[in-house]
Each structure stands twice: as structure tokens, then as C-alpha cells.
Design a protein around this motif. Structure first.
Motif, PDB file in Angstrom:
ATOM      1  N   SER A 118       0.837  -1.205   0.000  1.00 35.22           N
ATOM      2  CA  SER A 118       0.000   0.000   0.000  1.00 35.22           C
ATOM      3  C   SER A 118       0.867   1.249   0.000  1.00 35.22           C
ATOM      4  N   ALA A 119       1.937   1.222   0.786  1.00 35.87           N
ATOM      5  CA  ALA A 119       2.837   2.376   0.852  1.00 35.87           C
ATOM      6  C   ALA A 119       3.552   2.595  -0.475  1.00 35.87           C
ATOM      7  N   ILE A 120       3.993   1.509  -1.096  1.00 35.81           N
ATOM      8  CA  ILE A 120       4.668   1.635  -2.397  1.00 35.81           C
ATOM      9  C   ILE A 120       3.722   2.242  -3.425  1.00 35.81           C
ATOM     10  N   ALA A 121       2.480   1.741  -3.448  1.00 37.67           N
ATOM     11  CA  ALA A 121       1.501   2.268  -4.400  1.00 37.67           C
ATOM     12  C   ALA A 121       1.223   3.741  -4.132  1.00 37.67           C
ATOM     13  N   ALA A 122       1.139   4.113  -2.845  1.00 31.23           N
ATOM     14  CA  ALA A 122       0.856   5.506  -2.493  1.00 31.23           C
ATOM     15  C   ALA A 122       2.014   6.425  -2.868  1.00 31.23           C
ATOM     16  N   VAL A 123       3.225   6.029  -2.512  1.00 26.74           N
ATOM     17  CA  VAL A 123       4.398   6.869  -2.763  1.00 26.74           C
ATOM     18  C   VAL A 123       4.690   6.986  -4.249  1.00 26.74           C
ATOM     19  N   SER A 124       4.289   5.981  -5.019  1.00 26.23           N
ATOM     20  CA  SER A 124       4.587   5.999  -6.456  1.00 26.23           C
ATOM     21  C   SER A 124       3.892   7.149  -7.178  1.00 26.23           C
ATOM     22  N   ARG A 125       2.878   7.741  -6.561  1.00 27.11           N
ATOM     23  CA  ARG A 125       2.195   8.886  -7.178  1.00 27.11           C
ATOM     24  C   ARG A 125       3.054  10.144  -7.160  1.00 27.11           C
ATOM     25  N   ILE A 126       3.893  10.273  -6.136  1.00 24.62           N
ATOM     26  CA  ILE A 126       4.594  11.539  -5.884  1.00 24.62           C
ATOM     27  C   ILE A 126       5.543  11.939  -7.012  1.00 24.62           C
ATOM     28  N   PRO A 127       6.404  11.037  -7.520  1.00 31.58           N
ATOM     29  CA  PRO A 127       7.326  11.473  -8.592  1.00 31.58           C
ATOM     30  C   PRO A 127       6.614  11.948  -9.854  1.00 31.58           C
ATOM     31  N   ALA A 163      -3.993   2.829  -0.464  1.00 33.74           N
ATOM     32  CA  ALA A 163      -3.063   3.659  -1.234  1.00 33.74           C
ATOM     33  C   ALA A 163      -3.672   5.020  -1.558  1.00 33.74           C
ATOM     34  N   ALA A 164      -4.959   5.039  -1.892  1.00 33.89           N
ATOM     35  CA  ALA A 164      -5.622   6.310  -2.204  1.00 33.89           C
ATOM     36  C   ALA A 164      -5.657   7.216  -0.980  1.00 33.89           C
ATOM     37  N   LEU A 165      -6.026   6.661   0.167  1.00 28.33           N
ATOM     38  CA  LEU A 165      -6.115   7.472   1.384  1.00 28.33           C
ATOM     39  C   LEU A 165      -4.749   7.979   1.816  1.00 28.33           C
ATOM     40  N   VAL A 166      -3.750   7.102   1.789  1.00 30.74           N
ATOM     41  CA  VAL A 166      -2.414   7.473   2.257  1.00 30.74           C
ATOM     42  C   VAL A 166      -1.759   8.481   1.308  1.00 30.74           C
ATOM     43  N   SER A 167      -1.892   8.281   0.011  1.00 26.36           N
ATOM     44  CA  SER A 167      -1.246   9.188  -0.937  1.00 26.36           C
ATOM     45  C   SER A 167      -1.837  10.586  -0.871  1.00 26.36           C
ATOM     46  N   ASN A 168      -3.100  10.695  -0.475  1.00 22.38           N
ATOM     47  CA  ASN A 168      -3.724  12.010  -0.378  1.00 22.38           C
ATOM     48  C   ASN A 168      -3.275  12.780   0.853  1.00 22.38           C
ATOM     49  N   ILE A 169      -2.487  12.159   1.713  1.00 24.31           N
ATOM     50  CA  ILE A 169      -1.831  12.918   2.783  1.00 24.31           C
ATOM     51  C   ILE A 169      -0.875  13.919   2.153  1.00 24.31           C
ATOM     52  N   TYR A 170      -0.285  13.531   1.034  1.00 19.47           N
ATOM     53  CA  TYR A 170       0.618  14.426   0.292  1.00 19.47           C
ATOM     54  C   TYR A 170      -0.155  15.294  -0.695  1.00 19.47           C
ATOM     55  N   PHE A 171      -1.083  14.697  -1.439  1.00 20.40           N
ATOM     56  CA  PHE A 171      -1.781  15.423  -2.492  1.00 20.40           C
ATOM     57  C   PHE A 171      -2.955  16.255  -1.982  1.00 20.40           C
ATOM     58  N   GLY A 172      -3.402  15.970  -0.768  1.00 23.69           N
ATOM     59  CA  GLY A 172      -4.517  16.715  -0.195  1.00 23.69           C
ATOM     60  C   GLY A 172      -5.783  15.885  -0.131  1.00 23.69           C
ATOM     61  N   GLN A 173      -6.363  15.807   1.082  1.00 24.91           N
ATOM     62  CA  GLN A 173      -7.617  15.095   1.250  1.00 24.91           C
ATOM     63  C   GLN A 173      -8.768  15.978   0.790  1.00 24.91           C
ATOM     64  N   GLY A 174      -9.849  15.358   0.395  1.00 20.55           N
ATOM     65  CA  GLY A 174     -11.018  16.096  -0.055  1.00 20.55           C
ATOM     66  C   GLY A 174     -12.178  15.158  -0.279  1.00 20.55           C
TER      67      GLY A 174
END
Length: 228
Positions: free
Chosen positions: A66-75, A108-119
Motif C-alpha cells: 500500500s505504501a509503495i503504491a501511495a508513494v509511487s504517485r509523488i514522482p 493507497a488512495a487514502l495514504v497518498s492524499n496525505i501528500y496530495f490533499g484530502q477532499g
């Protein structure tokens, strides 16, 4: 096999009920609802505990994927709709099954939005990526899914399905959501973003499908992880 699908079906029903609630609440309480949907996504794990205890390394595996999938959005944040998340979720579900795929996609969606912004879009992303993993897990034994071309087509199709699901959230947020003209305009305007997502899925699956799948299957067989 049916008993393994019942918890997932229950989780999906809870997700859909939660998404229906977002339509009534509009932009309010989306974070609380996201956490409730997270518990719904984890429901298959809780029910699995009654069949056999999960080993700590299995929980760690789900968390890591889940963490790998979430972090993969950032780059790829600067490239709209270009992201390897869907490919990672598909391959994880292909190896470990629908339960794991659904959980990894939603988390992954919930965790990655910690960086991209929840909404208010977060619960919809959780559902969309959860369904990517769920469908990949359920279809992993299909003859065409075992072929590289079949998996690439699957990823391409889900690039559009993901966007169409997200369009529903956008449409219900409009003041005149009942206008067919606005609905058609919303889906037409998202075409190029959906196409970018579909093509990126093909690209990342083509790169990761071989080595990534072999590594995950080796872990599954060697340590007996997430076996039904």
C-alpha cells in the motif's frame, strides 16, 4: 470460493453506501467518511481472522505494498493522470488475490492524499482503486489475464473506468447535476486525462509485469503469504 467473496461483497456494498452518503453530505465530513470506508476496506481482513490468524508478515506485506503504491504517485505529481498506482495494485492483486488488491488500492488512495490533499474526492478514489484491485484479483485466473497482452488491455480499460467513476463525484458536486448536457461535457472533458491514465497503465504494466510479478510470487510461495 464463494465464502471468500462474501466479505468482499459486503465491503463493496458498504463502500457504495458510503459514496451515496457523500452525495447527500456534499463536501462535508469527507475525512470521517474516508476513515469509515477504510474500515470497510479492511473488513475482509477482519473476517479472515475468524478463518485463520493473519501472520504479522502478511500485515506488513499489505502495508508495504500500500505504501509503495501511495508513494509511487509523488514522482509523477506534475503529470496529471500519469501514475503507476493502478499498475502496482493490479499486479499485487494478480499475485495475492482480490482481498489484497481491494485493500491495497483503497489504502493507497487514502495514504497518498496525505501528500496530495484530502477532499471529498478521497472516498471515490479509495473505491475506484479498490475496484481495480478487486477485479484484477477476481480475474487473475482467466486465461487472457495470464497473457501479457491481456493484462495490458485490462490496465488500459481500467484507465477509463477509473476516470468514469471519478466523474460521478464531479457531476454530483455540480449545482445542476441532472443536466445531461453537463454530464456529457464532464465525460468529454475528462477523455484526455482518462486516456493518459490508460496509456500510463499500459506503460507501467509493461515495465513491471515481469520482474515485479516474479518477486511477489516468490515471496508468496516461499513464505506462504495470503494463501486462501
Amino acid at each position: 470460493m464463494a465464502r471468500f467473496r462474501i466479505p468482499l461483497i459486503i465491503a463493496i456494498v458498504l463502500f457504495i453506501s458510503g459514496l451515496a452518503l457523500t452525495a447527500a453530505l456534499k463536501d462535508r465530513h469527507y475525512m470521517l467518511l474516508s476513515l469509515v470506508l477504510l474500515l470497510a476496506a479492511l473488513l475482509p481482513v477482519f473476517i479472515r481472522l475468524e478463518r485463520r490468524p493473519l501472520e504479522s508478515r502478511e500485515l506488513v506485506l499489505l502495508a508495504v505494498l500500500s505504501a509503495i503504491a501511495a508513494v509511487s504517485r509523488i514522482p509523477f505529481a506534475a503529470l496529471p493522470s500519469v501514475k503507476p498506482v493502478s499498475a502496482i495494485v493490479i499486479l499485487s492483486a494478480y499475485v495475492f488475490g482480490a482481498e489484497a488488491g481491494f485493500i491495497i488500492g483503497a489504502v493507497a488512495a487514502l495514504v497518498s492524499n496525505i501528500y496530495f490533499g484530502q477532499g471529498p474526492w478521497t472516498p471515490w478514489q479509495m473505491f475506484a482503486w479498490g475496484m481495480v484491485g478487486l477485479s484484477a484479483g477476481w480475474l487473475r485466473n482467466a486465461w487472457w489475464m495470464k497473457k501479457r497482452s491481456g493484462m495490458l488491455i485490462f490496465g488500459f480499460v481500467w484507465g477509463f473506468l477509473f476516470g468514469w467513476i471519478m466523474n460521478i463525484w464531479y457531476i454530483i458536486s455540480l449545482p445542476d447535476a441532472s443536466s445531461w448536457g453537463l454530464v456529457a461535457a464532464a465525460y468529454a472533458s475528462s477523455f484526455y486525462f482518462d486516456l493518459a491514465h490508460a496509456l500510463s497503465n499500459v506503460f507501467f504494466l509493461a515495465i513491471l509485469a515481469g520482474g515485479w510479478t516474479k518477486v511477489l510470487e516468490r515471496f508468496r510461495k516461499k513464505y506462504g503469504l495470503l494463501q486462501e
